[in-house]
Scaffold this motif. Sequence first.
Motif, PDB file in Angstrom:
ATOM      1  N   ALA A  69      -3.657   3.293  15.751  1.00 32.57           N
ATOM      2  CA  ALA A  69      -2.816   4.809  16.584  1.00 32.57           C
ATOM      3  C   ALA A  69      -2.069   4.019  17.920  1.00 32.57           C
ATOM      4  O   ALA A  69      -0.989   4.293  17.942  1.00 32.57           O
ATOM      5  N   GLU A  70      -2.440   3.625  18.537  1.00 31.29           N
ATOM      6  CA  GLU A  70      -1.887   2.937  19.805  1.00 31.29           C
ATOM      7  C   GLU A  70      -0.303   2.047  19.413  1.00 31.29           C
ATOM      8  O   GLU A  70       0.606   2.415  19.360  1.00 31.29           O
ATOM      9  N   THR A  71      -0.262   1.306  18.148  1.00 33.24           N
ATOM     10  CA  THR A  71       1.448   0.567  17.851  1.00 33.24           C
ATOM     11  C   THR A  71       1.635   1.509  16.590  1.00 33.24           C
ATOM     12  O   THR A  71       2.965   1.168  17.212  1.00 33.24           O
ATOM     13  N   LEU A  72       0.856   2.070  16.576  1.00 30.44           N
ATOM     14  CA  LEU A  72       1.840   3.131  15.718  1.00 30.44           C
ATOM     15  C   LEU A  72       2.648   4.216  16.273  1.00 30.44           C
ATOM     16  O   LEU A  72       3.569   4.258  15.905  1.00 30.44           O
ATOM     17  N   ARG A  73       2.118   4.442  17.920  1.00 30.95           N
ATOM     18  CA  ARG A  73       3.308   5.482  18.460  1.00 30.95           C
ATOM     19  C   ARG A  73       4.306   4.348  19.445  1.00 30.95           C
ATOM     20  O   ARG A  73       4.931   4.801  19.369  1.00 30.95           O
ATOM     21  N   GLU A  74       3.603   3.212  19.689  1.00 29.72           N
ATOM     22  CA  GLU A  74       4.202   2.420  20.715  1.00 29.72           C
ATOM     23  C   GLU A  74       6.103   2.252  19.089  1.00 29.72           C
ATOM     24  O   GLU A  74       6.704   2.336  19.452  1.00 29.72           O
ATOM     25  N   GLU A  75       5.260   1.632  17.573  1.00 28.68           N
ATOM     26  CA  GLU A  75       6.365   1.480  16.640  1.00 28.68           C
ATOM     27  C   GLU A  75       7.550   2.789  16.353  1.00 28.68           C
ATOM     28  O   GLU A  75       8.813   2.470  16.490  1.00 28.68           O
ATOM     29  N   LEU A  76       7.119   4.193  16.382  1.00 32.73           N
ATOM     30  CA  LEU A  76       6.762   5.380  16.343  1.00 32.73           C
ATOM     31  C   LEU A  76       8.338   5.747  17.180  1.00 32.73           C
ATOM     32  O   LEU A  76       9.428   6.307  16.939  1.00 32.73           O
ATOM     33  N   GLU A  77       8.181   5.282  18.385  1.00 36.53           N
ATOM     34  CA  GLU A  77       8.769   5.091  19.796  1.00 36.53           C
ATOM     35  C   GLU A  77      10.047   4.495  19.666  1.00 36.53           C
ATOM     36  O   GLU A  77      11.076   4.717  19.849  1.00 36.53           O
ATOM     37  N   LEU A  78      10.031   3.373  19.204  1.00 38.95           N
ATOM     38  CA  LEU A  78      10.782   1.853  18.612  1.00 38.95           C
ATOM     39  C   LEU A  78      11.853   2.609  18.155  1.00 38.95           C
ATOM     40  O   LEU A  78      13.169   2.633  17.625  1.00 38.95           O
ATOM     41  N   VAL A  79      11.300   3.271  17.050  1.00 34.34           N
ATOM     42  CA  VAL A  79      11.699   3.693  15.395  1.00 34.34           C
ATOM     43  C   VAL A  79      13.017   5.025  16.079  1.00 34.34           C
ATOM     44  O   VAL A  79      14.552   4.862  15.953  1.00 34.34           O
ATOM     45  N   GLU A  80      12.542   5.434  17.262  1.00 37.41           N
ATOM     46  CA  GLU A  80      12.729   6.780  18.041  1.00 37.41           C
ATOM     47  C   GLU A  80      14.590   6.711  18.285  1.00 37.41           C
ATOM     48  O   GLU A  80      15.293   6.824  17.921  1.00 37.41           O
TER      49      GLU A  80
END
Length: 529
Positions: free
Chosen positions: A221-232
């Motif tokens: 979950a932590e990794t996903l949140r970081e990655e989605l932030e990067l995507v944005e």
Amino acid sequence: MKFIEEINRRRTFGIISHPDAGKTTLTEKLLLFGGAIQEAGAVKSNKIKKGATSDFMEIERQRGISVATSVLAFEYNGIKINILDTPGHKDFAEDTYRTLTAVDSVIVVIDVAKGVEEQTEKLVEVCRMRNIPMIVFINKLDREGKDAFELLDEIEQKLKLKVIPLSFPIGMGYEFKGIYNIWEQNINLFSGDNRKNIEETIEISDINSPEVNSLIGDKSAETLREELELVEGIYPNFDREEYLNGNLQPVFFGSALNNFGVRELLDCFVDIAPKPRAKNSEERLVKPDEKQFTGFVFKIHANMDPKHRDRLAFIKIVSGEFKRNTPYLHVRNNKKMKFSSPNAFFAEKKEIVDVSYPGDIVGLHDTGNFKIGDTLTEGEIINYKGIPSFSPEHFRYINNADPLKSKQLYKGIDQLMDEGVAQLFTLELNGRKVIGTVGALQYEVIQYRLEHEYGAKCTYENLNVYKACWVDPEDPKNDEYKDFLRVKQRFLAKDKQGQLVFLADSAFSLQMTEQKYPSIKFHYVSEFK
């Protein structure tokens, strides 16, 4: 307005990729979601006798590759979808280039482990030249592969595309937990059980909610949140206009074999993909909503049914309604023709249709009237810009192995060349036939089909040719041209259209010829008028 409604609900697209990236599997899964087939045939495994729905030629079944472009249609959520499945194998590139003239958009399939491969680069280049809208599907996420961001970078650099992820993987390979759908804001969990036809998705309104942690675990979950932030942060927002103009490419992740991520792709595709588009002809731009029917032949397939010697010409309808038993003008032959049994395609089944609309592909039974690129209209003289022939890479003499069957052999060669399987050159000096192909595998296909469909056997003999060049003299009457014809007599041939071709045996001799005869132009492409 039923006519306009019908146009608006059509989506015609091609799937392109490098061999083995999973294109045929993806095609099957799309059909599965559309309810067009009940079970998917594993493409590779020979144990399953079913074979993939879209591979209907014997040689394809044996090798697990798609040789001919097939047309598959299905309905999904009220939208009529036409898929043109193209051969990925580079030996069959010409067929794919032609198909790209008939699609309104494209899905590019990329293997997560291998990334962007050479064949994909060539095909994407053709799409870029024509500004065809593209969606990228990154496949085989259940296997170990490259990092998602690394792949997105590679796509941007190698294919020169501007991408925007609309879904994102949660982990990869053994760690693969599922996909976060950015487009619809929900999570789809991967169970690894591909027998389940359609998986459940869980709506997630807030990516930061504790529910996400309980679904996929704290670390993921932590990794996903970081990655989605990067995507944005890195990628632009999705803009449909930009996508339709061919300037922005949405990316989806999934595993076609496990039916995973395919529905997300399909739902978004139905939302954003273009309706049938206007097409340029040599005379003018033709719009789909014009009343008058026009269409063009982009593919000819001989002997679709081995029991009957039939040829089907595949016509893409550009404007107006195509009606059964109505006379239409065959522009090149300048004669009227009518068709009593036009076919539409539904997976492996063909059915006769009374009326078809822009965006549809219709198969017309042909007794040898059609060539690739021919136009049908209600009377207006329109010639759609076709796809030219490129100089082949391989050249061989074709010899008759059974003198009693020479009629069958010539008929077979004639029909296969009309189909665009390869190019035929007839030597001026002695009338010997030379077959030129893009890839060596084509020779096997020709030999196989001549024997099984026409009962003719052939053998090949190598011929040392570097390039076939179409000859374009400044003045056919001048002495320089006459000298060229005399001196180069043994290297001259005619193509199937009767155009003169110079078969240069090396780069050096081509260069010398160009220097010696400056008033003659030599083209690598057959369309130079």
